[in-house]
Design a protein around this motif. Structure first.
Motif, PDB file in Angstrom:
ATOM      1  N   ARG A  32       0.973  -1.146   0.015  1.00 51.43           N
ATOM      2  CA  ARG A  32      -0.029  -0.032   0.089  1.00 51.43           C
ATOM      3  C   ARG A  32       0.798   1.351   0.162  1.00 51.43           C
ATOM      4  O   ARG A  32       0.765   2.233  -0.718  1.00 51.43           O
ATOM      5  CB  ARG A  32      -0.757   0.066   1.462  1.00 51.43           C
ATOM      6  N   HIS A  72      -6.902   0.637  -4.145  1.00 52.37           N
ATOM      7  CA  HIS A  72      -7.304   0.661  -2.870  1.00 52.37           C
ATOM      8  C   HIS A  72      -8.265  -0.328  -2.513  1.00 52.37           C
ATOM      9  O   HIS A  72      -8.099  -0.933  -1.402  1.00 52.37           O
ATOM     10  CB  HIS A  72      -7.924   1.944  -2.351  1.00 52.37           C
ATOM     11  N   ASP A  73      -9.237  -0.582  -3.121  1.00 52.30           N
ATOM     12  CA  ASP A  73     -10.301  -1.472  -2.991  1.00 52.30           C
ATOM     13  C   ASP A  73      -9.602  -2.862  -2.800  1.00 52.30           C
ATOM     14  O   ASP A  73      -9.881  -3.815  -2.156  1.00 52.30           O
ATOM     15  CB  ASP A  73     -11.361  -1.431  -3.967  1.00 52.30           C
ATOM     16  N   GLU A  76      -7.902  -3.513   0.438  1.00 57.82           N
ATOM     17  CA  GLU A  76      -8.840  -3.555   1.541  1.00 57.82           C
ATOM     18  C   GLU A  76      -9.475  -4.799   1.636  1.00 57.82           C
ATOM     19  O   GLU A  76      -9.597  -5.659   2.539  1.00 57.82           O
ATOM     20  CB  GLU A  76      -9.979  -2.453   1.421  1.00 57.82           C
ATOM     21  N   SER A  80      -9.000  -7.709   4.722  1.00 63.56           N
ATOM     22  CA  SER A  80     -10.167  -8.367   5.307  1.00 63.56           C
ATOM     23  C   SER A  80      -9.934  -9.997   5.048  1.00 63.56           C
ATOM     24  O   SER A  80     -10.417 -10.532   6.001  1.00 63.56           O
ATOM     25  CB  SER A  80     -11.470  -7.775   4.994  1.00 63.56           C
TER      26      SER A  80
END
Ligand code: DAH
Length: 341
Positions: A32, A72-73, A76, A80
């Motif tokens: 990231r 970014h998605d 993420e 998770s």
């Protein structure tokens, strides 16, 4: 322009590939930072936009924003995945692992009982009073109509302290004078507190124990008011509406007449081991406040009268909960204490 577009595509492909390959939350974070961080590859490309023509900005700008969101998605969703895996992974969560036994704190039985008692007396309009555990002879004896040479002093096996005229109070009746000194009638106080007697211990006696003392002073106070108060209190404490009381004469220097009040056994109607097959249990000492006590505390006995009562708090708790040894109360015996948690 072509070169820029190629670069963007390269960044996109390698970022997605790295995210896919990452094996830990730490490496995800590194990725990231490398692409989307303040000086990450994508951020850097975005900062070159300003050198382009308006036309180029219009086409590339939205594309870059879209790409930033896409990366970014992707980041993420990988994070998770890892978090879920951590929770369910057998490798990381061993259900057979040794977990040290955890002890939970709880209120002591003293706190429970004293709360029950104070709640009952507050509901009857009483104020909760307090007095010192280290007393003078005056408050423990003299003002209670127990002068120096009175034999009742001998029956209280007193712990005398090394300072002159200092002792550990032998009963909470000593709070009576403190309360009368501080207020003018009408006066209704209930004083729970610790008392001490220098005596050998057994299952029903301890050198340190707790008493509750009640005092009511007003005009025209009568024995029937005392008895109604005692009965109401005992009915509430034992949760038994039909509990009856019985009165026998008793001697206490600070009351006249003095009585002992028994309650009908809360556990049986025809005799059991708690009431020793008598159907009655001795519960309170009480009486009408002796005029000498009122006088000693500046209250005119011609104008005012009062009643007082006293009882052992452990004794009431022992009857209510079937406790067979008073020494358990401050034994720090964990299984005993846990029963009241
Ligand atoms: N102080 C007494 C005791 O320790 C208990 C008691 C008896 C208190 C009669 C009273 C009373 O107020 O009226 O045994």
């Amino acid at each position: 322009m072509k070169e820029l577009e190629n670069n963007i595509k390269k960044i996109k492909d390698s970022c997605l590939k790295e995210l896919k390959k990452a094996r830990s939350l730490e490496s995800l974070e590194e990725i990231r930072v490398a692409y989307l961080g303040r000086s990450g590859a994508l951020t850097e490309i975005m900062s070159t936009l300003k050198t382009l023509s308006l036309e180029q900005k219009r086409t590339l700008g939205p594309d870059l924003n879209e790409l930033k969101k896409q990366l970014h998605d992707a980041y993420e969703s990988r994070v998770s995945e890892f978090e879920k895996k951590n929770l369910s992974s057998d490798a990381l969560f061993d259900v057979t692992a040794y977990k040290p036994h955890q002890m939970h704190g709880s209120l002591h039985i003293y706190t429970h009982i004293i709360e029950q008692l104070t709640e009952i007396f507050i509901s009857m309009g009483y104020t909760i009073a307090d007095g010192p555990e280290m007393e003078t002879e005056y408050y423990n004896f003299t003002t209670l109509n127990i002068p120096d040479d009175h034999p009742a002093r001998d029956s209280h096996d007193t712990f005398w302290l090394s300072q002159p005229d200092r002792l550990l109070r032998t009963h909470t009746s000593s709070v009576q004078a403190h309360s009368m000194e501080q207020a003018t009638p009408p006066l209704a106080i209930f004083a729970p507190g610790r008392c001490y007697r220098n005596e050998a211990t057994d299952a029903s006696h301890d050198f340190m124990f707790t008493q509750g003392e009640g005092l009511f002073v007003d005009t025209n106070v009568s024995m029937s008011q005392l008895l109604a108060t005692a009965r109401t209190f005992l009915q509430h404490f034992f949760g038994k509406e039909d509990l009856k009381i019985r009165v026998r004469p008793g001697y206490f220097p600070f009351v006249e007449p003095g009585v002992e009040i028994d309650g009908s056994c809360p556990f049986c109607s025809d005799g059991c081991s708690v009431c020793k097959h008598t159907k009655w249990i001795e519960l309170l000492g009480a009486g009408l406040v002796h005029p000498n006590v009122l006088r000693a505390n500046g209250i005119d006995p011609e104008k005012y009268s009062g009643f007082a009562f006293g009882f052992g708090i452990e004794r009431l708790a022992m009857i209510k909960y079937g406790i067979n040894d008073i020494r358990l109360f401050h034994s720090a015996h964990i299984p005993f204490l846990q029963q009241f948690a």
